[in-house]
Scaffold this active site. Structure first.
Site, PDB file in Angstrom:
ATOM      1  N   ASP A   1       0.852  -1.177   0.000  1.00 28.87           N
ATOM      2  CA  ASP A   1       0.000   0.000   0.000  1.00 28.87           C
ATOM      3  C   ASP A   1       0.895   1.236   0.000  1.00 28.87           C
ATOM      4  O   ASP A   1       2.084   1.168   0.338  1.00 28.87           O
ATOM      5  CB  ASP A   1      -0.934  -0.007   1.205  1.00 28.87           C
ATOM      6  CG  ASP A   1      -2.255   0.719   0.925  1.00 28.87           C
ATOM      7  OD1 ASP A   1      -2.288   1.563   0.013  1.00 28.87           O
ATOM      8  OD2 ASP A   1      -3.255   0.426   1.609  1.00 28.87           O
ATOM      9  N   ALA A   2       0.307   2.361  -0.379  1.00 27.48           N
ATOM     10  CA  ALA A   2       1.092   3.574  -0.589  1.00 27.48           C
ATOM     11  C   ALA A   2       1.725   4.056   0.716  1.00 27.48           C
ATOM     12  O   ALA A   2       1.027   4.310   1.704  1.00 27.48           O
ATOM     13  CB  ALA A   2       0.209   4.671  -1.175  1.00 27.48           C
TER      14      ALA A   2
END
Length: 981
Positions: free
Chosen positions: A240-241
């Site tokens: 995930d970012a």
């Protein structure tokens, strides 16, 4: 293949051999560079740049105009696998079409979200399909099948499931740990992922920001121990970012980024989403990990191989053979029709005392409410090409001459301390811009408009439309429809078409003037009442901009937000929303109150809700309409459930935000052109008191979701009414060698053609452990004509009746009677039958042979599961904050927990003579049998750290079978208990 063509370009070879060849040609530097989300091109080999990640939850998101389908929770409400498959097909087709003209559009789509909707206050409720793992996996499998396509070798898009694992809170989401006991892990959280992966329609998963059992998901051993064992395909794991950096920066799980990045890669992360398009830091960390011996080239190769496997499946290296290469279908009539069909099928009729459908030829309709003329988008929506609000849909279906409208906003003027009023200057030459219309790889970076003049002050001011979305969070809208917003220069402008953005710049709070500088009073009851009533206050108000945390001030250059010199303001209400609603409602034959949420405010990614209650502003409008006209229906348009008493309302409907065709779909259902057949994908609880703590992930112990909830819900899981009526009959169940064969009939006894959603549940009648009250086994949505019957057949594998046996660490079927329940919801059961299943009998725990893994308890009080090591394994410790502790060393000494292990076999009369504990930390342990007095106690001296375990023993005497209770006090971690005789 010519002599000049390398094997990786030879389409006659298997993908595996071609990947081997390409890997052998890449330098180590080139392979490392591929591990960032934005992998660069390798021009010397003719290999293009590649990026992982294209949001496509209910349409292509962030890249500009695209077909917008209902929110994911709305797709879940259709209970229609085939429909959702077609939606996935349309979304992936548009992804291909958009990529053909914009290479920013990626084919590795990050969708769907299969996190279970365990808790309705989760801010991202809109992104999931259901609280039930079976329904979630069925809908997710259908969507990913559509996204993938049906070609045996090449994929239209490569879907990645989000978010692995046990992720249902935005509060502290990057640092909070979900305590997930083994039964919940295997019977609940893993199931939605597993069944979809096993279907062969998934390219990979994305780990979530949170920790599970004390260990970050980005170094989860379950990626290796579970995920990769479910399929022979290479699965791509995309971070995930920003999560790779979180391992050090916020979670402090590792000391250095090199350690963290290496641990993630070894655990199974193949693509690092960090620092936007800038890959330099991730590349440096990977290279540093290699230099330090934390990684080997084979570790790098394993991750690159998985990436290349996806790229080959997407046809990147075989453009002439790729069956989807020339896809151009975009915003087609078929896609528009499908968007309307999906929106229609997502509508759930919760209550109807005969008010609906609206079939009278001359019926005058009042449509009122804050969402009556809105077509809301969420963070993962595309930009609308077409738009239909409830008001527009009703105009189209019934005629504008039969429909009256009142939005119900409060009309206000805002007076300054100088006696002037805030004024929106004219902007006649301004262009009409829609946020995100041009597309953006990261829409969080989109800036506010600065081409419009800021607000000023004058003697008359501008009348603004004020909406309180709950909790005192306000929006203010100018007469031209633009919302007041704050850009990077700090000036306040009427510039936004809708509230939105990663940090919403269009929300404000009114605070009493005397609360300024006293942070403790901002959330006081007095302040809250002021927010809700918007009334005058003796000392005036400050207007706080939520996005910046600064207050509105008036300067010579215009109105802006600033850290100093806030303006003292007075709110003058020129018209209350409930007054206009009451007038409009009184003149109508039927009133439709459209209420709900704005998906960017009070419940969204990064922000959980605080209550199930309908916001007070909207409650006032509903009460005003109902008082003026008893023929009032409530239409809830929302991303999540509300607790709203329907007793005095003749009809209630719910729909998620339905995408581009929401209004048309709603009007057709209200008119009876379509009979509603959506079903609730999650329990609607009656009040906040029914909810467990948001961070309590033990659905078994705290009796969460329809599976275990023992109270009376407002509306149960699977509930939904129809304009038709249905009878169920002829239930037959037969147990075969490997499956249970079930048939029954559904008959439409009404006069309206309609869909019915038949639901099949099971219940273990005499379980040895706590099992669900009922559990969905299968469902089917069928269309039945009046007077007609249809026979439904289900073939249920025996594995559908399994539970996780913590004693032996396996799934098994327990022998005995199982009740099959058939009906129209989890509580509306029409047919029952009991079957007998063979299985492995339950026996006492062989504790002398196996001991006890601490996390394999049957019951617990005050405990949480934590990481045994940073690589694998579980331990149990008293939960932080128990007994009022805030987690300090001194307070944690008083934390206590109790673990219960049922049916422990301590052997014959000679008896057990010693017990050993594998522990770390500091504290004490106590043992008791069957809840009786303490029979053994051990003080645990402090170890060097939480991962420095020691084995200690204490005399203990027990024979035969007993329930064992273990008490823990202080910051002690218990990993394993052994017994000797």
């Amino acid at each position: 293949m010519t002599a000049q063509t390398p094997p990786f370009r030879d389409s006659q070879l298997p993908f595996a051999k071609r990947i081997d060849d390409l890997l052998s040609r890449l330098t180590l530097e080139e392979r490392v560079a591929m591990l960032h989300q934005f992998g660069p091109a390798v021009e010397r080999l003719g290999v293009a740049a590649f990026r992982t990640g294209q949001e496509a939850l209910h349409g292509v998101a962030w890249m500009g105009p695209a077909t917008v389908f209902p929110q994911a929770v709305g797709l879940g409400a259709t209970w229609n696998d085939e429909l959702v498959r077609r939606v996935g097909e349309a979304v992936s087709t548009e992804t291909r079409a958009m990529r053909s003209r914009d290479d920013r559009v990626g084919l590795n789509v990050w969708a769907p979200t299969v996190n279970l909707l365990r808790h309705p206050l989760w801010g991202r409720n809109e992104e999931g399909y259901s609280e039930d793992p079976k329904l979630t996996s069925a809908i997710a499998t259908a969507y990913t099948r559509g996204l993938r396509g049906d070609h045996p070798a090449y994929w239209r898009t490569a879907p990645v499931l989000k978010h692995w694992l046990a992720h249902n809170n935005e509060t502290d989401r990057a640092t909070a740990s979900s305590s997930v006991r083994p039964r919940v892990l295997h019977e609940y959280d893993l199931r939605a992922f597993r069944e979809t992966v096993e279907a062969g329609t998934v390219a990979g998963v994305m780990p979530a920001y949170n920790l599970v059992n004390g260990r970050p998901n980005h170094v989860s051993p379950y990626l290796r121990e579970q995920l990769r064992t479910w399929t022979d395909q290479d699965l791509l794991v995309c971070s995930d970012a920003g999560a790779p950096s979180n391992l050090v920066d916020s979670e402090h799980y590792f000391d250095t980024h090199e350690e963290a990045t290496a641990a993630s890669l070894i655990a199974g992360v193949d693509s690092f989403t960090d620092h936007g398009t800038d890959s330099t830091q991730i590349v440096e960390r990977l290279q540093g990990a290699l230099d330090q011996g934390l990684l080997t080239e084979s570790d790098i190769d394993a991750a690159v191989r998985r990436q290349l496997a996806i790229r080959f499946r997407l046809g990147e290296f075989d453009p002439r053979l790729d069956p989807y290469a020339d896809t151009k279908d975009f915003d087609t009539p078929a896609h528009r029709s499908l968007a309307r069909e999906a929106a229609e099928q997502a509508i759930v009729l919760l209550k109807n005392d005969g008010l609906l459908p609206l079939t009278g030829q001359d019926t005058r309709i009042a449509v009122v409410g804050l969402l009556a003329d809105e077509c809301k988008l969420d963070w993962y929506s595309g930009t609308l090409i077409h738009r239909s609000t409830p008001l527009e849909g009703l105009y189209e279906r019934f005629g504008a001459d039969r429909v009256d409208f009142a939005e119900g906003v409060d009309r206000v003027r805002i007076k300054t301390s100088a006696g002037t009023y805030l004024s929106v200057p004219p902007a006649d030459d301004a262009t009409d811009e829609v946020r995100g219309a041009e597309g953006a790889l990261d829409p969080a970076l989109l800036a506010g408009r600065t081409d419009l003049p800021p607000l000023t002050t004058d003697t008359t001011g501008t009348e603004l439309a004020l909406i309180d979305w709950g909790g005192g969070v306000l929006t203010l809208r100018a007469p031209d429809g633009r919302y007041l917003s704050v850009a990077e220069d700090g000036f306040v402008r009427a510039s936004a078409d809708q509230p939105g953005g990663w940090v919403v710049q269009e929300t404000f709070r009114l605070e009493p003037h005397e609360s300024h500088g006293s942070h403790g009073s901002h959330g006081s009851d007095e302040s809250q009442k002021s927010h809700e009533s918007h009334g005058s206050h003796a000392g005036g108000h400050l207007l706080k901009h939520v996005g910046t945390g600064r207050y509105v001030s008036v300067t010579a250059d215009g109105v802006k937000v600033a850290a100093q010199n806030p303006e003292i303001l007075e709110l003058e209400i020129t018209e209350r929303g409930e007054d206009t609603v009451a007038r409009t409602a009184a003149a109508a034959d039927v009133v439709l109150v459209v209420a709900g949420n704005d998906p960017h405010i009070n419940g969204r990614e990064t922000e959980d809700r605080t209550t199930l209650a309908l916001p007070a502003h909207q409650q006032r409008l509903l009460e005003a309409a109902r008082a003026a006209n008893p023929r009032t229906a409530l239409v809830i348009t929302s991303s999540y459930p509300y607790a709203t008493d329907p007793a005095d309302l003749p009809a209630v409907l719910w729909t998620a935000h339905g995408g581009q065709a929401a209004g048309t779909a709603l009007a057709r259902v209200l008119a009876g052109d379509v009979s509603p057949a959506g079903r609730l994908p999650q329990t609607w609880y009656a009040s906040d008191a029914d909810l467990p703590d948001l961070l309590d992930y033990d659905v078994i112990g705290s009796r969460q979701t329809y599976l275990y909830f023992e109270g009376t819900p407002l509306f149960p899981f699977g509930h939904g009414l129809s304009y038709a009526s249905f009878e169920y009959g002829n239930l037959v169940a037969h147990v075969g060698e490997n499956s249970v064969h079930v048939t029954f009939t559904v008959t439409n006894t009404g006069s309206t053609p309609a869909d019915e959603v038949a639901q099949l549940y099971s219940r273990a009648v005499t379980p040895s452990v706590s099992r669900p009250r009922r559990e969905l086994l299968a469902h089917r949505r069928v269309h039945v004509l009046p007077g007609a019957s249809t026979e439904l057949t289900f073939e249920l594998p025996l594995s559908a009746f399994e539970f996780w046996d913590v004693v032996h660490g396996i799934r098994r079927v327990e022998p005995g009677p199982y009740e099959l329940l058939v009906g129209a919801s989890s509580e509306d059961v029409r047919l029952r039958a009991t079957i007998e299943l063979d299985g492995t009998p339950t026996t006492p725990r062989p504790v002398l042979e196996l001991g006890l893994n601490a996390a394999d308890f049957d019951e617990q009080r005050g405990a949480e599961i934590v990481d045994r090591t940073k690589v694998s394994g579980d331990a149990v410790t008293p939960a932080q904050g128990n007994h009022g502790s805030q987690g300090s060393q001194e307070e944690s000494q008083g934390n206590t927990a109790e673990l219960v292990y049922r049916g422990c076999d301590f052997g014959p009369a000679t008896g057990t003579v010693a017990v050993t504990f594998e522990v770390s930390g500091e504290g004490s342990l106590e043992l008791a049998l069957n809840g009786g007095p303490v029979t053994a106690r051990l003080d645990v001296p402090a170890t060097r750290g939480p991962y420095d375990y020691t084995t200690v023993a204490v005399p203990f005497s027990a024979t035969e079978v007993h329930d064992l209770h273990i008490g823990l006090r202080g910051p002690v971690r218990l990993a394993h208990v052994g017994f000797s005789g």
